[in-house]
Scaffold this motif. Sequence first.
Motif, short mmCIF file in Angstrom:
data_model
loop_
_atom_site.label_atom_id
_atom_site.label_comp_id
_atom_site.label_asym_id
_atom_site.label_seq_id
_atom_site.Cartn_x
_atom_site.Cartn_y
_atom_site.Cartn_z
N CYS A 108 -13.09 26.50 -17.22
CA CYS A 108 -12.47 25.38 -17.91
C CYS A 108 -11.01 25.31 -17.49
CB CYS A 108 -12.63 25.47 -19.43
SG CYS A 108 -11.90 26.88 -20.21
N VAL A 109 -10.52 24.08 -17.50
CA VAL A 109 -9.13 23.86 -17.11
C VAL A 109 -8.29 23.79 -18.39
CG1 VAL A 109 -7.53 22.17 -16.11
CG2 VAL A 109 -9.68 22.73 -14.94
N GLY A 110 -7.31 24.64 -18.45
CA GLY A 110 -6.45 24.70 -19.62
C GLY A 110 -5.39 23.61 -19.58
N LEU A 111 -5.58 22.60 -20.42
CA LEU A 111 -4.61 21.49 -20.45
C LEU A 111 -3.47 21.87 -21.41
CD1 LEU A 111 -7.10 18.47 -20.51
CD2 LEU A 111 -5.76 19.30 -18.56
N ASP A 112 -2.57 22.69 -20.89
CA ASP A 112 -1.46 23.23 -21.70
C ASP A 112 -0.15 22.74 -21.11
OD1 ASP A 112 -3.73 24.66 -22.37
OD2 ASP A 112 -2.95 26.61 -21.76
N PRO A 113 0.10 21.47 -21.18
CA PRO A 113 1.26 20.92 -20.47
C PRO A 113 2.58 21.36 -21.07
CG PRO A 113 0.27 19.27 -21.89
CD PRO A 113 -0.63 20.46 -21.95
N MET A 114 3.44 21.88 -20.23
CA MET A 114 4.85 22.09 -20.58
C MET A 114 5.60 20.97 -19.86
SD MET A 114 5.45 25.63 -21.54
CE MET A 114 4.87 27.25 -21.04
N LEU A 115 6.68 20.50 -20.45
CA LEU A 115 7.43 19.42 -19.78
C LEU A 115 7.90 19.86 -18.39
CD1 LEU A 115 9.52 17.61 -22.53
CD2 LEU A 115 7.19 17.17 -21.73
N SER A 116 8.15 21.17 -18.23
CA SER A 116 8.63 21.65 -16.93
C SER A 116 7.56 21.57 -15.84
CB SER A 116 9.13 23.09 -17.06
OG SER A 116 8.08 23.93 -17.48
N ALA A 137 -20.15 33.70 -19.26
CA ALA A 137 -18.69 33.58 -19.34
C ALA A 137 -18.21 32.25 -18.78
CB ALA A 137 -18.02 34.72 -18.58
N ILE A 138 -17.14 31.77 -19.38
CA ILE A 138 -16.45 30.59 -18.86
C ILE A 138 -14.98 30.98 -18.74
CG2 ILE A 138 -16.28 29.52 -21.18
CD1 ILE A 138 -16.73 26.81 -19.55
N VAL A 139 -14.45 30.80 -17.55
CA VAL A 139 -13.13 31.33 -17.22
C VAL A 139 -12.10 30.20 -17.29
CG1 VAL A 139 -11.76 32.49 -15.46
CG2 VAL A 139 -14.22 32.98 -15.66
N ASN A 140 -11.01 30.47 -17.99
CA ASN A 140 -9.97 29.45 -18.09
C ASN A 140 -8.84 29.70 -17.10
OD1 ASN A 140 -8.57 27.24 -19.73
ND2 ASN A 140 -7.03 28.86 -19.72
N SER A 141 -8.33 28.63 -16.55
CA SER A 141 -7.04 28.69 -15.87
C SER A 141 -6.22 27.49 -16.31
CB SER A 141 -7.22 28.69 -14.35
OG SER A 141 -5.95 28.70 -13.73
N SER A 142 -4.98 27.75 -16.66
CA SER A 142 -4.11 26.66 -17.12
C SER A 142 -3.08 26.37 -16.05
CB SER A 142 -3.43 27.05 -18.43
OG SER A 142 -4.39 27.36 -19.42
N ARG A 143 -1.99 27.13 -16.08
CA ARG A 143 -0.89 26.92 -15.16
C ARG A 143 -1.35 26.83 -13.70
NH1 ARG A 143 3.11 31.71 -15.60
NH2 ARG A 143 1.64 32.07 -17.32
N GLY A 144 -2.26 27.74 -13.32
CA GLY A 144 -2.74 27.81 -11.94
C GLY A 144 -3.36 26.50 -11.47
N ILE A 145 -3.90 25.73 -12.40
CA ILE A 145 -4.49 24.44 -12.03
C ILE A 145 -3.51 23.29 -12.28
CG2 ILE A 145 -6.39 22.81 -12.47
CD1 ILE A 145 -7.42 25.47 -11.35
N ILE A 146 -3.02 23.21 -13.51
CA ILE A 146 -2.27 21.98 -13.84
C ILE A 146 -0.89 21.96 -13.20
CG2 ILE A 146 -3.57 21.68 -15.99
CD1 ILE A 146 -1.06 22.50 -17.54
N ALA A 147 -0.34 23.13 -12.90
CA ALA A 147 0.95 23.16 -12.22
C ALA A 147 0.79 23.63 -10.78
CB ALA A 147 1.94 24.05 -12.97
N ALA A 148 -0.42 23.42 -10.22
CA ALA A 148 -0.70 23.90 -8.86
C ALA A 148 0.34 23.41 -7.85
CB ALA A 148 -2.10 23.46 -8.43
N TYR A 149 0.72 22.14 -7.95
CA TYR A 149 1.63 21.56 -6.95
C TYR A 149 2.98 22.28 -6.90
CZ TYR A 149 4.71 19.38 -10.40
OH TYR A 149 5.62 19.18 -11.40
N LYS A 150 3.30 23.05 -7.96
CA LYS A 150 4.57 23.76 -8.00
C LYS A 150 4.50 25.12 -7.30
CE LYS A 150 7.54 22.81 -11.16
NZ LYS A 150 8.38 22.68 -12.34
N SER A 151 3.26 25.55 -6.97
CA SER A 151 3.13 26.85 -6.32
C SER A 151 3.20 26.66 -4.81
CB SER A 151 1.81 27.51 -6.70
OG SER A 151 0.74 26.82 -6.07
#
Lengths: 305, 305
Positions: A17-25, A261-275
């Motif tokens: 699952c994709v963690g939709l945990d948006p930070m403004l940054s 199991a269902i594996v979550n990733s938040s930052r790694g997906i939603i802020a991918a463009y920043k990596s």
Amino acid sequence: MIRQLIDKIQKTKAPICVGLDPMLSYIPEHVMKKAFEEFGETLEGAAEAIWLFNKEIVDHVYDLIPSVKPQIAMYEQFGIEGLKAYTKTVNYCQEKGLFVIGDAKRGDIGSTSAAYATAHIGQVKVGNKSFSAFGTDFLTVNPYLGTDGVKPFVDVCKEEDKGLFILVKTSNPSSGEFQDQLINGRPLYELVADKVVEWGADCMDGTYSNVGAVVGATYPEMSRILRKLMPNTYFLVPGYGAQGGTAEDLKPCFNEDGLGAIVNSSRGIIAAYKSEKYARFGGEHFGEASRQAVIDMVTDINRVL
Amino acid sequence: MIRQLIDKIQKTKAPICVGLDPMLSYIPEHVMKKAFEEFGETLEGAAEAIWLFNKEIVDHVYDLIPSVKPQIAMYEQFGIEGLKAYTKTVNYCQEKGLFVIGDAKRGDIGSTSAAYATAHIGQVKVGNKSFSAFGTDFLTVNPYLGTDGVKPFVDVCKEEDKGLFILVKTSNPSSGEFQDQLINGRPLYELVADKVVEWGADCMDGTYSNVGAVVGATYPEMSRILRKLMPNTYFLVPGYGAQGGTAEDLKPCFNEDGLGAIVNSSRGIIAAYKSEKYARFGGEHFGEASRQAVIDMVTDINRVL
């Protein structure tokens, strides 16, 4: 409910699952600018930015994944406006066919837990009418108050065919402080696991129970034991990627059949463009970066299953 | 912050808070009717009824008490509209000079706890501006995730001069299931108590710390031990009245100086008119029934101090 989620996991071949945990940054400048132009530097402006950001990501990944996990705290910090963006996100994801795991970690004494269950996975009665407030498909729950604090959530699960993931062993560095303490030679998280199995026993939906468990990816040796203790409990697994969990660490969370199991990733997906890895997409194409990150995550996990 | 609350407790001679935990079943018919006439049997209608109900109670008791404790779950179940009523209630109580303890029992991994702390007792940054989302004076916190899940709340307390009450021993019947488990001969709640003292040590505000503890009224023998373990920790004590705790049960929560605890009553106050004892007031005068119930509760508690 868990059976439907499993169907979708099997169809997408993506136990994530994709963690939709948006930070403004995390939100690219052009999105912030658009939102602020319309609503100013206000809570409405922040909420609009979050919504635009989420929608772009969901539009780019919804066909690849079974579910999303919005972390309500990230919305709650913007008050009413933030929670409107949460609701909009939940509804939009469900329209796109995604199962929504509300990550709220609620838990209280009985009557209060009943109100939380109503809020997030149930229906509230007003006069002769019923309404769904936040309407997610699954909810995360904190077990510290014991059975009478958890039971109201389980009851609503049964009535409404919804699902839970109860905190057993969390992914954060201090999780051991209380959770690992030994009670008659067994860590507290194993006692919680026993209770989760008990709570879930009359909530079966096929092979698995609608009452699942949160088991962090960062402690694989503990996951192995928990997997055996809870053979019919689905695990929601945070901690992959940004928090340090690798695909190899995840393996013990799964059963032999590749399920469980269902594996979550938040930052790694939603802020991918920043990596660095996905920097080539740039902020303008952050949705495409997220899509590529999802594809890579699914490949990485399926590699070890 | 705790020093201000103590000042107000001493001025009012009332070591109590009124739990503003409205259920629709508590709200008298004439209030429901008024709200439904304006907004129909909708979430807005329910929220309006809650707000009218709260306002009437606050207007009748604000001069007698130092603080209120709205339980956010009761509002959350009505979604966005319910949370608007929560915000309105928090603001109104603060205008009336009351300290507001947001009973939200939040707690998560570090970055998420930081967002919850921002939401409830902090300020959120949007561009160059700052906003307070829910803006309560105190917040209840769940410790299951350990230090890194609690620290962000403590940090915001220090920055903003706010207070916390961290769950140590809750008042519900199953609270012992995990909280009483023995670890090297000591129950888990004592380990949590040790940590609360540690977290609160650099958050002192006079004799007491801004980091307090939730200690249920229903287990007096445990309160006695906790009082000794945590001499400079203020206790928020639920469980008095409707949940079964008596004034005698509360005594061990207080220090010799008559300070150290603030006792909550919800149903016993806000739904007083529905009990036999205050039935004479009738639904039309529910605010007066609540006022009398507060006077009686304060007398009852001061009797044993």
